[in-house]
Scaffold this motif. Structure first.
Motif, PDB file in Angstrom:
ATOM      1  N   LEU A  75      49.367  11.254 104.758  1.00  0.00           N
ATOM      2  CA  LEU A  75      48.638  10.059 104.337  1.00  0.00           C
ATOM      3  C   LEU A  75      49.274   9.444 103.089  1.00  0.00           C
ATOM      4  O   LEU A  75      49.494   8.221 103.028  1.00  0.00           O
ATOM      5  CB  LEU A  75      47.176  10.411 104.066  1.00  0.00           C
ATOM      6  N   ALA A  76      49.581  10.274 102.105  1.00  0.00           N
ATOM      7  CA  ALA A  76      50.158   9.766 100.864  1.00  0.00           C
ATOM      8  C   ALA A  76      51.522   9.124 101.109  1.00  0.00           C
ATOM      9  O   ALA A  76      51.831   8.059 100.554  1.00  0.00           O
ATOM     10  CB  ALA A  76      50.281  10.901  99.842  1.00  0.00           C
ATOM     11  N   VAL A  77      52.341   9.754 101.945  1.00  0.00           N
ATOM     12  CA  VAL A  77      53.667   9.205 102.232  1.00  0.00           C
ATOM     13  C   VAL A  77      53.549   7.906 103.022  1.00  0.00           C
ATOM     14  O   VAL A  77      54.315   6.961 102.797  1.00  0.00           O
ATOM     15  CB  VAL A  77      54.527  10.239 102.980  1.00  0.00           C
ATOM     16  N   ILE A  97      51.592   7.613  95.246  1.00  0.00           N
ATOM     17  CA  ILE A  97      51.626   8.864  96.011  1.00  0.00           C
ATOM     18  C   ILE A  97      51.091  10.028  95.175  1.00  0.00           C
ATOM     19  O   ILE A  97      50.302  10.857  95.646  1.00  0.00           O
ATOM     20  CB  ILE A  97      53.054   9.147  96.494  1.00  0.00           C
ATOM     21  N   LEU A  98      51.504  10.095  93.918  1.00  0.00           N
ATOM     22  CA  LEU A  98      51.055  11.180  93.048  1.00  0.00           C
ATOM     23  C   LEU A  98      49.541  11.127  92.838  1.00  0.00           C
ATOM     24  O   LEU A  98      48.862  12.166  92.855  1.00  0.00           O
ATOM     25  CB  LEU A  98      51.774  11.104  91.698  1.00  0.00           C
ATOM     26  N   HIS A  99      48.996   9.937  92.644  1.00  0.00           N
ATOM     27  CA  HIS A  99      47.554   9.809  92.433  1.00  0.00           C
ATOM     28  C   HIS A  99      46.766  10.182  93.683  1.00  0.00           C
ATOM     29  O   HIS A  99      45.687  10.787  93.581  1.00  0.00           O
ATOM     30  CB  HIS A  99      47.209   8.384  91.993  1.00  0.00           C
ATOM     31  N   VAL A 100      47.276   9.837  94.859  1.00  0.00           N
ATOM     32  CA  VAL A 100      46.579  10.198  96.094  1.00  0.00           C
ATOM     33  C   VAL A 100      46.567  11.707  96.282  1.00  0.00           C
ATOM     34  O   VAL A 100      45.530  12.301  96.622  1.00  0.00           O
ATOM     35  CB  VAL A 100      47.242   9.492  97.297  1.00  0.00           C
ATOM     36  N   LEU A 152      43.054   0.334  97.884  1.00  0.00           N
ATOM     37  CA  LEU A 152      42.771   1.570  98.616  1.00  0.00           C
ATOM     38  C   LEU A 152      43.035   2.788  97.747  1.00  0.00           C
ATOM     39  O   LEU A 152      42.237   3.733  97.726  1.00  0.00           O
ATOM     40  CB  LEU A 152      43.625   1.621  99.884  1.00  0.00           C
ATOM     41  N   SER A 153      44.134   2.792  97.010  1.00  0.00           N
ATOM     42  CA  SER A 153      44.444   3.939  96.150  1.00  0.00           C
ATOM     43  C   SER A 153      43.413   4.089  95.033  1.00  0.00           C
ATOM     44  O   SER A 153      43.076   5.215  94.651  1.00  0.00           O
ATOM     45  CB  SER A 153      45.851   3.786  95.570  1.00  0.00           C
ATOM     46  N   ARG A 154      42.907   2.987  94.517  1.00  0.00           N
ATOM     47  CA  ARG A 154      41.858   3.076  93.487  1.00  0.00           C
ATOM     48  C   ARG A 154      40.594   3.718  94.045  1.00  0.00           C
ATOM     49  O   ARG A 154      39.950   4.537  93.372  1.00  0.00           O
ATOM     50  CB  ARG A 154      41.544   1.684  92.941  1.00  0.00           C
ATOM     51  N   GLU A 155      40.214   3.365  95.257  1.00  0.00           N
ATOM     52  CA  GLU A 155      39.020   3.952  95.867  1.00  0.00           C
ATOM     53  C   GLU A 155      39.220   5.429  96.170  1.00  0.00           C
ATOM     54  O   GLU A 155      38.284   6.233  96.052  1.00  0.00           O
ATOM     55  CB  GLU A 155      38.660   3.185  97.135  1.00  0.00           C
ATOM     56  N   ILE A 156      40.429   5.805  96.569  1.00  0.00           N
ATOM     57  CA  ILE A 156      40.709   7.226  96.799  1.00  0.00           C
ATOM     58  C   ILE A 156      40.600   8.009  95.497  1.00  0.00           C
ATOM     59  O   ILE A 156      40.009   9.096  95.450  1.00  0.00           O
ATOM     60  CB  ILE A 156      42.102   7.398  97.431  1.00  0.00           C
ATOM     61  N   CYS A 157      41.143   7.468  94.428  1.00  0.00           N
ATOM     62  CA  CYS A 157      41.079   8.148  93.136  1.00  0.00           C
ATOM     63  C   CYS A 157      39.646   8.210  92.602  1.00  0.00           C
ATOM     64  O   CYS A 157      39.308   9.128  91.850  1.00  0.00           O
ATOM     65  CB  CYS A 157      41.989   7.450  92.124  1.00  0.00           C
ATOM     66  N   ALA A 166      40.358   6.748 104.765  1.00  0.00           N
ATOM     67  CA  ALA A 166      41.611   6.259 104.191  1.00  0.00           C
ATOM     68  C   ALA A 166      42.621   5.914 105.281  1.00  0.00           C
ATOM     69  O   ALA A 166      43.341   4.913 105.178  1.00  0.00           O
ATOM     70  CB  ALA A 166      42.195   7.311 103.245  1.00  0.00           C
ATOM     71  N   TRP A 167      42.670   6.710 106.344  1.00  0.00           N
ATOM     72  CA  TRP A 167      43.567   6.393 107.449  1.00  0.00           C
ATOM     73  C   TRP A 167      43.189   5.075 108.112  1.00  0.00           C
ATOM     74  O   TRP A 167      44.057   4.258 108.445  1.00  0.00           O
ATOM     75  CB  TRP A 167      43.543   7.519 108.491  1.00  0.00           C
TER      76      TRP A 167
END
Length: 324
Positions: A75-77, A97-100, A152-157, A166-167
């Protein structure tokens, strides 16, 4: 003391019981309340709980099940791949990627991002470890996708979006459409005409450049659909602009050929690529910065080849109009 079968970390049990954390395995104790007493020798002192208190767990702080770390790595990649294909900066892709990975409680990971590739691995010293090498060819820019992936990355974090959601959101981001062709053509023409006027052109020059900009954008979109080489596309585009400006000049229109060419080639210039390369160099990403810098220089060279070839051929034609 009797222990039942290890339970799934994502399941819920309504039975009145306490949990004992053993490395790599979680057991559920269902014996009497005496097992919770401080004098029970079977429970380590650092694992004893209050009888009236039950530990709450969620999918965010629970141990990672087998295979889930590979799914999170993929997912991160994929998120980084979409960013990189949309024109995201190297530091932005790597940081996302690191934050996810960190948001989904992956503790051991390594990520390395280049202008045209992503290298990532997680939990190399464990059974559920994995690694991914992804080739990402240099492509265009889509700022709408970059903005959507950032959200999307903000919501994941913020732990408001799990892996499954997320997918789904990522697929929606990938499907974001570009602007319609007619809109891209019109605004490309407006931009070309504006630059022509800024660099000293008159109203007739700007009008001619406006129509040439529209045709140029449709030409670029057509070459993109045919997956023509980027450098051949730029050579053809710059040659088309130069030849068209010479035609306008020879049919007697009161235009300045050089101003039309200057305004018309603006969509072909590697401005964003050059800016990105400088930014990567300042961030210490020397390899990525060098790749973008070479790409920008080759693009500029292709523009010069297209313009120069047409002018040289025009000068060799008997009766050609001398160009200053």
């Amino acid at each position: 003391m009797a222990y039942t079968k290890p339970t799934d970390i994502c399941s819920e049990d309504n039975a009145l019981s306490s949990e004992i954390d053993v490395p790599s395995v979680r057991y559920k104790e269902t014996s009497s309340k005496d097992n919770h007493t401080p004098n029970n020798p079977h429970i380590p002192s650092d694992k004893r709980e209050d009888p009236g208190r039950r530990r709450e767990t969620s999918s965010w702080d629970a141990p990672m099940p087998s295979g889930r770390s590979k799914e999170i790595l993929t997912l991160a990649v994929e998120i980084g791949d979409t960013l990189l294909r949309s024109g995201g900066e190297i530091y932005r892709v790597e940081d996302t990627i690191l934050h996810v990975l960190d948001a989904f409680d992956i503790e051991h990971y390594d990520v390395y991002v280049l202008s045209n590739g992503i290298f990532a691995s997680v939990n190399e010293d464990k059974d559920d470890g994995g690694s991914i090498i992804r080739h990402v060819p240099l492509s265009g820019f889509h700022l709408g996708k970059i903005a959507a992936i950032n959200q999307l990355s903000r919501e994941i974090c913020a732990h408001t979006c799990d892996v499954k959601e997320a997918w789904m959101r990522l697929e929606e981001c990938k499907m974001l459409p570009a602007y319609p062709s007619w809109m891209q053509g019109v605004f490309c023409g407006v931009g070309c005409a504006s630059f022509c006027y800024i660099f000293g052109g008159k109203l007739p020059d700007a009008i001619c450049t406006f129509f040439l900009g529209i045709f140029l954008q449709y030409m670029l979109l057509n070459q993109q659909r045919k997956k023509t080489s980027k450098f051949l596309t730029i050579i053809n585009g710059s040659a088309f602009l130069t030849a068209s400006s010479l035609i306008f000049l020879n049919i007697g229109l009161p235009v300045m050929q050089d101003k039309i060419v200057i305004g018309g080639i603006m969509p072909l210039l590697p401005g964003i690529v050059l800016t990105t390369s400088i930014r990567d160099l300042f961030n210490g990403d020397y390899l990525s910065g060098a790749i973008h810098m070479i790409d920008a220089l080759l693009t500029a060279m292709c523009i010069a080849v297209g313009v120069g070839t047409v002018i040289i051929i025009y000068r060799c034609i008997p009766g050609g109009v001398p160009l200053l």
